[in-house]
Design a protein around this motif. Structure first.
Motif, PDB file in Angstrom:
ATOM      1  N   ARG A  85       0.772  -1.308  -0.035  1.00 51.65           N
ATOM      2  CA  ARG A  85       0.188  -0.021   0.118  1.00 51.65           C
ATOM      3  C   ARG A  85       1.050   1.173   0.043  1.00 51.65           C
TER       4      ARG A  85
ATOM      5  N   LEU B 282     -11.829   0.248  -8.685  1.00 50.70           N
ATOM      6  CA  LEU B 282     -11.958  -0.017  -7.241  1.00 50.70           C
ATOM      7  C   LEU B 282     -13.105   0.978  -6.362  1.00 50.70           C
TER       8      LEU B 282
ATOM      9  N   GLY C  27     -16.723  -0.653   5.731  1.00 49.54           N
ATOM     10  CA  GLY C  27     -16.062  -1.579   5.356  1.00 49.54           C
ATOM     11  C   GLY C  27     -16.836  -2.178   4.056  1.00 49.54           C
TER      12      GLY C  27
ATOM     13  N   GLN D 179     -15.073   1.819  -2.862  1.00 54.20           N
ATOM     14  CA  GLN D 179     -14.839   1.464  -1.288  1.00 54.20           C
ATOM     15  C   GLN D 179     -16.137   2.039  -0.582  1.00 54.20           C
TER      16      GLN D 179
ATOM     17  N   GLY E 210     -15.140  -8.274  -0.009  1.00 53.86           N
ATOM     18  CA  GLY E 210     -15.467  -7.412  -1.045  1.00 53.86           C
ATOM     19  C   GLY E 210     -15.658  -8.413  -2.340  1.00 53.86           C
TER      20      GLY E 210
ATOM     21  N   VAL F 147     -12.202 -12.638   0.169  1.00 49.05           N
ATOM     22  CA  VAL F 147     -12.700 -12.028  -1.120  1.00 49.05           C
ATOM     23  C   VAL F 147     -13.450 -12.986  -1.988  1.00 49.05           C
TER      24      VAL F 147
ATOM     25  N   ALA G 290      -7.624  -6.053   1.675  1.00 47.65           N
ATOM     26  CA  ALA G 290      -8.825  -6.632   1.504  1.00 47.65           C
ATOM     27  C   ALA G 290      -8.847  -8.272   1.790  1.00 47.65           C
ATOM     28  N   GLY G 291      -9.894  -8.586   2.289  1.00 48.40           N
ATOM     29  CA  GLY G 291     -10.354  -9.919   2.519  1.00 48.40           C
ATOM     30  C   GLY G 291     -11.607  -9.912   3.445  1.00 48.40           C
TER      31      GLY G 291
ATOM     32  N   TRP H 233     -15.861  -3.167  -0.301  1.00 46.68           N
ATOM     33  CA  TRP H 233     -15.353  -2.890  -1.577  1.00 46.68           C
ATOM     34  C   TRP H 233     -15.653  -3.732  -3.048  1.00 46.68           C
TER      35      TRP H 233
ATOM     36  N   LEU I 233      -5.236  -5.575  -4.368  1.00 50.08           N
ATOM     37  CA  LEU I 233      -6.393  -5.420  -3.138  1.00 50.08           C
ATOM     38  C   LEU I 233      -5.876  -6.190  -1.607  1.00 50.08           C
ATOM     39  N   ILE I 234      -5.154  -7.374  -1.819  1.00 51.74           N
ATOM     40  CA  ILE I 234      -4.556  -7.853  -0.726  1.00 51.74           C
ATOM     41  C   ILE I 234      -3.674  -6.877   0.096  1.00 51.74           C
TER      42      ILE I 234
ATOM     43  N   LEU J  13      -8.383  -1.004   2.552  1.00 51.80           N
ATOM     44  CA  LEU J  13      -9.752  -1.658   2.377  1.00 51.80           C
ATOM     45  C   LEU J  13      -9.867  -2.526   3.864  1.00 51.80           C
TER      46      LEU J  13
END
Length: 244
Positions: A15, A57, A64, A59, A26, A92, A89-90, A66, A84-85, A22
């Motif tokens: 990131r 993407l 929370g 959000q 999602g 998925v 994210a997770g 996405w 995304l990870i 995120l």
């Protein structure tokens, strides 16, 4: 799982400053059709647009959740998933399309993959001690939600290929006899990467075309009934992640 010594990667997904963090489950929408419809749902819900390569993407700023896509083919899907990870994210949930191999699958039916025969070139770069498995709790919750909506669903093994124009009827028949129920382009790679990164992932495949040994290929991507089923599944999944 990390890399060290001579195995250290040149570029690690991470990131960057100014990028979103995120949270929550999602949707990764493989195909442009669902991605476009998903954007409409996200806009209506007041979600914020973020950057994700040449994909999209969105959000949920309120609590929370996405939505991302499109990401057709294993390399692009994995590129998006890795980012995304890295953004947090997770779990998925992936929504894609598949061609039916099993004779009892019809257009609009839903397959939840449990394993894959890989004929794509991305997953081999993510070594795993054992084949990846779907997140059982998430898979069961999805099955229940689909059953409540009266949407036909089955679990099964799939064939993942990078070359849809090189599928042959000989392979279709061989893999059908081996017990594979559908063919698609992303699941083997996405499941491998998710396992490698320690993130829960399941995929939902909507049967969009039929491969039969005794008849020509039968696509249904543009059929009204298929589009209606696609929209119903997308809306179900959008509300599913909204519940956390």
């Amino acid at each position: 799982m990390g890399d060290g010594g001579d195995d250290k990667v040149v570029i690690a997904p991470r990131r960057l400053p100014g990028e979103p963090a995120l949270a929550g489950p999602g949707l990764l929408l493989v195909n442009p059709a669902e991605a476009g419809a998903g954007i409409c749902l996200a806009q209506t819900a007041g979600w914020r647009r973020q950057r994700l390569f040449h994909s999209n993407l969105w959000q949920n700023q309120a609590g929370g959740g996405w939505l991302a896509g499109p990401a057709v083919g294993a390399p692009m899907a994995v590129l998006c998933l890795e980012k995304l990870i890295a953004l947090g994210a997770g779990p998925v949930i992936v929504l894609g399309w598949a061609g039916a191999l099993a004779a009892d699958l019809a257009v609009g039916d839903i397959v939840l993959p449990t394993s894959a025969l890989s004929e794509e070139g991305t997953s081999r770069h993510y070594p795993l001690a054992e084949p990846p498995l779907p997140a059982e709790g998430l898979l069961t919750s999805l099955e229940q939600a689909l059953a409540e909506a009266a949407l036909p669903v089955r679990r099964g093994a799939v064939w993942t290929t990078d070359a849809p124009y090189r599928e042959t009827m000989a392979k279709v028949e061989e893999y059908r006899r081996a017990g594979l129920c559908a063919v698609e382009m992303e699941y083997a790679a996405l499941a491998t990467v998710a396992a490698f990164r320690g993130v829960e992932l399941v995929e939902l495949l909507l049967i969009s075309d039929l491969a039969r040994p005794d008849s020509p290929w039968q696509p249904a991507f543009n059929h009204k009934e298929f589009r209606r089923r696609s929209r119903a599944v997308l809306e179900l999944l959008f509300h599913f992640i909204g519940r956390g």
